[in-house]
Design a protein around this motif. Structure first.
Motif, PDB file in Angstrom:
ATOM      1  N   VAL A 115     -42.782 103.795  86.546  1.00 36.52           N
ATOM      2  CA  VAL A 115     -42.558 102.693  85.594  1.00 36.52           C
ATOM      3  C   VAL A 115     -41.247 102.897  84.832  1.00 36.52           C
ATOM      4  CG1 VAL A 115     -43.485 101.536  83.539  1.00 36.52           C
ATOM      5  CG2 VAL A 115     -45.025 102.244  85.355  1.00 36.52           C
ATOM      6  N   GLY A 116     -41.012 104.128  84.406  1.00 37.22           N
ATOM      7  CA  GLY A 116     -39.806 104.439  83.628  1.00 37.22           C
ATOM      8  C   GLY A 116     -38.521 104.055  84.360  1.00 37.22           C
ATOM      9  N   ASN A 117     -38.494 104.328  85.682  1.00 39.36           N
ATOM     10  CA  ASN A 117     -37.283 103.996  86.460  1.00 39.36           C
ATOM     11  C   ASN A 117     -36.981 102.508  86.385  1.00 39.36           C
ATOM     12  OD1 ASN A 117     -37.220 106.607  87.260  1.00 39.36           O
ATOM     13  ND2 ASN A 117     -38.301 106.235  89.200  1.00 39.36           N
ATOM     14  N   TYR A 118     -38.042 101.702  86.564  1.00 42.99           N
ATOM     15  CA  TYR A 118     -37.839 100.246  86.587  1.00 42.99           C
ATOM     16  C   TYR A 118     -37.533  99.699  85.193  1.00 42.99           C
ATOM     17  CZ  TYR A 118     -39.710 100.619  91.285  1.00 42.99           C
ATOM     18  OH  TYR A 118     -39.905 100.962  92.600  1.00 42.99           O
ATOM     19  N   THR A 119     -38.227 100.207  84.182  1.00 44.98           N
ATOM     20  CA  THR A 119     -37.950  99.650  82.841  1.00 44.98           C
ATOM     21  C   THR A 119     -36.505  99.973  82.439  1.00 44.98           C
ATOM     22  OG1 THR A 119     -38.931 101.627  81.858  1.00 44.98           O
ATOM     23  CG2 THR A 119     -40.325  99.693  81.959  1.00 44.98           C
ATOM     24  N   HIS A 120     -36.025 101.114  82.901  1.00 38.94           N
ATOM     25  CA  HIS A 120     -34.633 101.463  82.615  1.00 38.94           C
ATOM     26  C   HIS A 120     -33.694 100.425  83.239  1.00 38.94           C
ATOM     27  CE1 HIS A 120     -31.249 104.052  81.815  1.00 38.94           C
ATOM     28  NE2 HIS A 120     -30.833 103.846  83.060  1.00 38.94           N
ATOM     29  N   LYS A 121     -34.019 100.011  84.461  1.00 39.63           N
ATOM     30  CA  LYS A 121     -33.177  99.019  85.142  1.00 39.63           C
ATOM     31  C   LYS A 121     -33.267  97.656  84.457  1.00 39.63           C
ATOM     32  CE  LYS A 121     -32.992 101.242  89.564  1.00 39.63           C
ATOM     33  NZ  LYS A 121     -33.801 101.557  90.718  1.00 39.63           N
ATOM     34  N   VAL A 122     -34.473  97.352  83.946  1.00 43.37           N
ATOM     35  CA  VAL A 122     -34.635  96.077  83.219  1.00 43.37           C
ATOM     36  C   VAL A 122     -33.644  96.054  82.055  1.00 43.37           C
ATOM     37  CG1 VAL A 122     -36.198  94.718  81.753  1.00 43.37           C
ATOM     38  CG2 VAL A 122     -37.079  95.794  83.821  1.00 43.37           C
ATOM     39  N   LEU A 123     -33.580  97.146  81.321  1.00 48.32           N
ATOM     40  CA  LEU A 123     -32.693  97.211  80.156  1.00 48.32           C
ATOM     41  C   LEU A 123     -31.237  97.029  80.589  1.00 48.32           C
ATOM     42  CD1 LEU A 123     -34.202 100.153  78.056  1.00 48.32           C
ATOM     43  CD2 LEU A 123     -34.862  97.761  78.130  1.00 48.32           C
ATOM     44  N   PHE A 124     -30.897  97.645  81.722  1.00 51.10           N
ATOM     45  CA  PHE A 124     -29.528  97.528  82.218  1.00 51.10           C
ATOM     46  C   PHE A 124     -29.181  96.074  82.545  1.00 51.10           C
ATOM     47  CE2 PHE A 124     -26.736  97.211  85.905  1.00 51.10           C
ATOM     48  CZ  PHE A 124     -25.604  97.862  85.429  1.00 51.10           C
ATOM     49  N   HIS A 125     -30.071  95.424  83.312  1.00 47.73           N
ATOM     50  CA  HIS A 125     -29.794  94.035  83.725  1.00 47.73           C
ATOM     51  C   HIS A 125     -29.810  93.095  82.523  1.00 47.73           C
ATOM     52  CE1 HIS A 125     -29.518  94.723  87.958  1.00 47.73           C
ATOM     53  NE2 HIS A 125     -30.704  95.331  87.993  1.00 47.73           N
ATOM     54  N   GLU A 126     -30.662  93.375  81.557  1.00 44.74           N
ATOM     55  CA  GLU A 126     -30.736  92.506  80.382  1.00 44.74           C
ATOM     56  C   GLU A 126     -29.434  92.586  79.607  1.00 44.74           C
ATOM     57  OE1 GLU A 126     -31.305  91.061  76.457  1.00 44.74           O
ATOM     58  OE2 GLU A 126     -30.912  93.157  76.947  1.00 44.74           O
ATOM     59  N   SER A 127     -28.949  93.805  79.461  1.00 39.32           N
ATOM     60  CA  SER A 127     -27.694  93.967  78.721  1.00 39.32           C
ATOM     61  C   SER A 127     -26.547  93.295  79.493  1.00 39.32           C
ATOM     62  CB  SER A 127     -27.495  95.458  78.514  1.00 39.32           C
ATOM     63  OG  SER A 127     -26.212  95.821  78.584  1.00 39.32           O
ATOM     64  N   GLU A 128     -26.612  93.381  80.831  1.00 34.60           N
ATOM     65  CA  GLU A 128     -25.603  92.722  81.665  1.00 34.60           C
ATOM     66  C   GLU A 128     -25.658  91.201  81.458  1.00 34.60           C
ATOM     67  OE1 GLU A 128     -26.363  92.925  85.838  1.00 34.60           O
ATOM     68  OE2 GLU A 128     -24.245  92.791  86.372  1.00 34.60           O
ATOM     69  N   ALA A 129     -26.916  90.679  81.415  1.00 34.42           N
ATOM     70  CA  ALA A 129     -27.084  89.231  81.215  1.00 34.42           C
ATOM     71  C   ALA A 129     -26.544  88.819  79.848  1.00 34.42           C
ATOM     72  CB  ALA A 129     -28.570  88.867  81.328  1.00 34.42           C
ATOM     73  N   ASP A 130     -26.785  89.644  78.839  1.00 39.44           N
ATOM     74  CA  ASP A 130     -26.263  89.341  77.498  1.00 39.44           C
ATOM     75  C   ASP A 130     -24.740  89.259  77.520  1.00 39.44           C
ATOM     76  OD1 ASP A 130     -28.632  89.128  76.229  1.00 39.44           O
ATOM     77  OD2 ASP A 130     -28.640  91.152  75.359  1.00 39.44           O
ATOM     78  N   ASP A 131     -24.108  90.248  78.180  1.00 39.09           N
ATOM     79  CA  ASP A 131     -22.638  90.274  78.245  1.00 39.09           C
ATOM     80  C   ASP A 131     -22.108  89.051  78.965  1.00 39.09           C
ATOM     81  OD1 ASP A 131     -22.743  92.648  76.976  1.00 39.09           O
ATOM     82  OD2 ASP A 131     -22.379  93.893  78.741  1.00 39.09           O
ATOM     83  N   LEU A 132     -22.749  88.740  80.122  1.00 38.55           N
ATOM     84  CA  LEU A 132     -22.295  87.596  80.924  1.00 38.55           C
ATOM     85  C   LEU A 132     -22.412  86.304  80.120  1.00 38.55           C
ATOM     86  CD1 LEU A 132     -23.910  88.453  84.387  1.00 38.55           C
ATOM     87  CD2 LEU A 132     -21.460  88.327  83.869  1.00 38.55           C
TER      88      LEU A 132
END
Lengths: 495, 219
Positions: free
Chosen positions: B151-168
């Protein structure tokens, strides 16, 4: 039917009810406390298997007598059972899991004090050591099982729902087996002393089905246990399952397994015999109680999880409950016996005189005693065991075990051999050699138990105790039970 | 007893499949959403776009049905008593992601935003990042049921993509407001970008909740 018997029987039913209300938590407490098994389901399964265990395996006709069998008058048993039941009821009301067996032993000690019989210090030591040893062992076993289960589950990667289903099934199966042994092991404590006054008669259905009066008696006792489970066990179940520590379902299962492992490893004479007979080192047997084991298991898991969630205050209350149960039960029994004897004029114990016969000289020598030193006691009668022991203590400084043996030699217990009575309904419990010896002594009278033992041992080697060794423990235990059954069957009522 | 036990296991396996199917529907809806945004940017409200809307509506409806069935079963049979509240809240939150996809598609249909070609790429990139974020969230949810360590691996990726979406989204809004478009159109486009980015934000909230649920699920 004698109305007095029904009144006496009611104490057994009350004890059964208390046992059901309290001990059901040992088998289903964690399952119900974690909401894995509904209380109704647990109560139904527990009741069914308690009844089956009591009726099918509740020990045969000839050798049925629970701990209360030490009490030698029915009114005394009635009061002892009532005192034990009341103390367990109070603890149940407070939601505390306690040991019903310890309540019974406490009541018997109360009876011993009242009747002037000496108390076996071994049973007291057993109770006290159970409070400490059993939860510690159970906790120590629960810890590695819990850690190992966690590791296995990480590797197996079961879906949460499937894990839930397997855990649920495991809890129900374990609970059912636990309930079966609860019924089988405890029914003698609840109903054993009433076997001789059972108001039921045997009945058969076309030679296919034979329902003995004892089985009927046990069924009634087991139903009382079942009623206790249904009506009053939920509170203690919740204390065990979620009060001490919020357990996960897998944790609940670990507690059940740890409890069974403790009972199997440290209380199984069968395992000890198996290991000893194969020349393997044996595990020391220690007194264990499932009530104490289940709490130990829960604490063990709590400690593995860091110990932060354990409600130590509740553990303290449970500990006080363990301490209080036999004490309250003993005191209450003493007071009740006094009351029943003096207000209702009932015989609550049969006085047993103590008189050391001259014929016991050889036996005293076997014990390493000089008969000349005990000569002043020979032929002198004492009304109570405590008086005899005091006189004995004044003459010689003996250790506890030797004192018990001398006391046994002096205990007057008139017996008349009635082979048919002993053998009837024993279903092959006695070996052919034993039965032949009994028949040869038919009609003979003895003043002392040891005289019967000597006579039987001379006639058949099946009646001889084997040398004290671990491999012989089970056989000697059975022989002692057989002798106890004979003492009961041959006892001559006082004139 | 034996039959009942098998029956209990049979129902458990069915429920397990339904939960998996529910998560499959959310993943599928992400792919359709991406296609839908691309289709709108290429040809506006076209028959293809309408077809995709119909598909995503079907998925949303089926998702609701499965969620209700699973919730009912969990309560009716008092399954996973220690996790039930968390699982229900997880399924409901994930169902909201499915609703968000559908709602965003309908917004395009109803409001027909005028997206100039020079800003189309911003929308595509934001939709891709959002869908990737939601997909990782779905994987984290799957792992929660089977493999807690993952679970930790995926939630980490969620945070990454969310921050990417915020920047975009932030960059796209800056570009829009620095352009010569009329203010009303700028506001309209920003509203769409915010609405898509909000889906990634919600996925991030679910990932945060999952992290707590995992701690609670440690046996």
């Amino acid at each position: 039917m004698d109305i007095a018997i029904l009144i006496f029987l009611s104490s057994g039913l009350f004890l059964g009810w208390s046992l059901g209300a309290n001990d059901a938590a040992n088998v289903f407490g964690t399952a119900v406390g974690t909401r894995m098994v509904k209380f109704g389901t647990a109560a139904a399964v527990c009741s069914l298997f308690v009844v089956l265990g009591a009726v099918i395996s509740g020990s045969g006709a000839a050798h049925t007598l629970g701990k209360l069998g030490a009490v030698n008058a029915i009114a005394g048993s009635f009061m002892a059972a009532s005192a034990a039941a009341m103390s367990v009821y109070w603890m149940t009301k407070a939601g505390l899991p306690v040991s019903t067996s310890q309540a019974i032993v406490g009541a018997i000690i109360g009876w011993n004090l009242f009747s002037g019989s000496s108390t076996d210090l071994h049973s007291l030591a057993t109770i006290v050591s159970t409070w400490v040893l059993c939860p510690v062992l159970s906790g120590l076993i629960a810890m590695p099982i819990f850690l190992l289960t966690g590791k296995v589950l990480k590797v197996v990667k079961l879906h949460a729902l499937r894990l839930d289903a397997y855990t649920r099934i495991a809890l129900i199966v374990a609970g059912a087996l636990g309930s079966y042994s609860l019924g089988a092991n405890n029914i003698a404590n609840v109903m054993g002393v009433f076997v001789d006054v059972s108001p039921f008669t045997d009945f058969r259905v076309a030679d296919l089905f034979h329902f003995t009066s004892i089985q009927q008696l046990f069924l009634v006792g087991a139903l009382a246990i079942a009623v206790g489970v249904f009506t009053y066990s939920k509170k203690v179940m919740l204390t065990v399952g979620s009060g001490v520590l919020p357990l996960s379902p897998v944790g609940a299962w670990v507690v059940v397994v740890a409890q069974s492992v403790v009972l199997f490893l440290f209380a199984s004479e069968g395992l000890e015999y198996f290991l000893a007979s194969h020349g393997l080192p044996t595990i020391p047997l220690v007194p264990v109680s499932s009530s104490q084991a289940v709490i130990g298991g829960v604490i063990g898991i709590g400690l593995v999880k860091g110990g932060r969630n354990i409600r130590w205050k509740l553990i303290g209350r449970i500990g006080i409950g363990w301490l209080a149960t036999p004490i309250i039960s003993g005191l209450l029994c003493f007071v009740l016996l006094y009351f029943v004897q003096n207000v209702f004029d009932q015989q609550v114990y049969r006085p047993t005189p103590y008189r050391l016969p001259a014929a016991a000289t050889a036996r005293l020598q076997d014990l390493g005693l000089d008969p000349a030193r005990l000569a002043p006691l020979v032929g002198k009668e004492f009304g109570r065991e405590t008086a005899f022991r005091a006189a004995l203590g004044a003459l010689a400084d003996l250790d506890g075990d030797t004192r018990d043996r001398v006391s046994d030699l002096a205990r007057v217990d008139p017996l008349r051999v009635d082979a048919d009575r002993a053998v009837e309904g024993s279903n092959g419990w006695f070996s052919p050699g034993q039965v032949t010896a009994l028949r040869r002594l038919d009609g003979r009278a003895f003043d002392y138990r040891w005289q019967l033992v000597d006579a039987l041992a001379t006639l058949s080697e099946d009646w001889r105790m084997l040398p004290a060794a671990k491999v012989n423990k089970l056989k000697n235990k059975k022989l002692r039970q057989q002798y106890d059954a004979l003492y009961r069957a041959f006892s001559v009522p006082p004139q | 007893m034996q039959i009942k036990r098998l029956n209990v296991l049979g129902r458990t396996l069915r429920l397990e499949r339904e939960m998996d199917e529910f998560l499959d529907r959310v993943s599928e809806a992400g792919i359709i959403f991406k296609k839908g945004v691309a289709s709108y940017l290429a040809g506006g409200i076209s028959p293809e776009f309408e077809q995709l809307i119909e598909k995503i509506s079907g998925l949303e409806k089926r998702g609701d049905e499965i969620r209700r069935e699973v919730e009912y079963e969990l309560y009716e049979r008092t399954l996973i008593p220690d996790l039930r509240a968390d699982v229900l809240s997880l399924l409901e939150s994930i169902d909201v992601l499915l609703n968000d996809y559908e709602e965003n598609m309908y917004r395009f249909l109803e409001e027909i935003p005028d997206i100039p070609d020079q800003h189309a790429g911003d929308f595509t990139r934001l939709a891709d990042a959002t869908v990737a974020c939601v997909e990782c969230c779905v994987l984290a949810a799957r792992a929660f049921f089977r493999d807690l360590n993952a679970v930790g691996n995926y939630t980490h990726k969620v945070l990454f993509h969310e921050s990417e979406a915020d920047d975009l989204s932030s960059e796209a809004i800056q570009r829009i407001f620095r352009s010569d478009l009329p203010l009303s159109q700028k506001c309209h486009l920003r509203y769409f970008l915010d609405s898509i980015d909000a889906v990634a934000d919600r996925a991030e909230d679910i990932a945060d909740d999952l992290t707590i649920y995992v701690v609670k699920r440690q046996i």
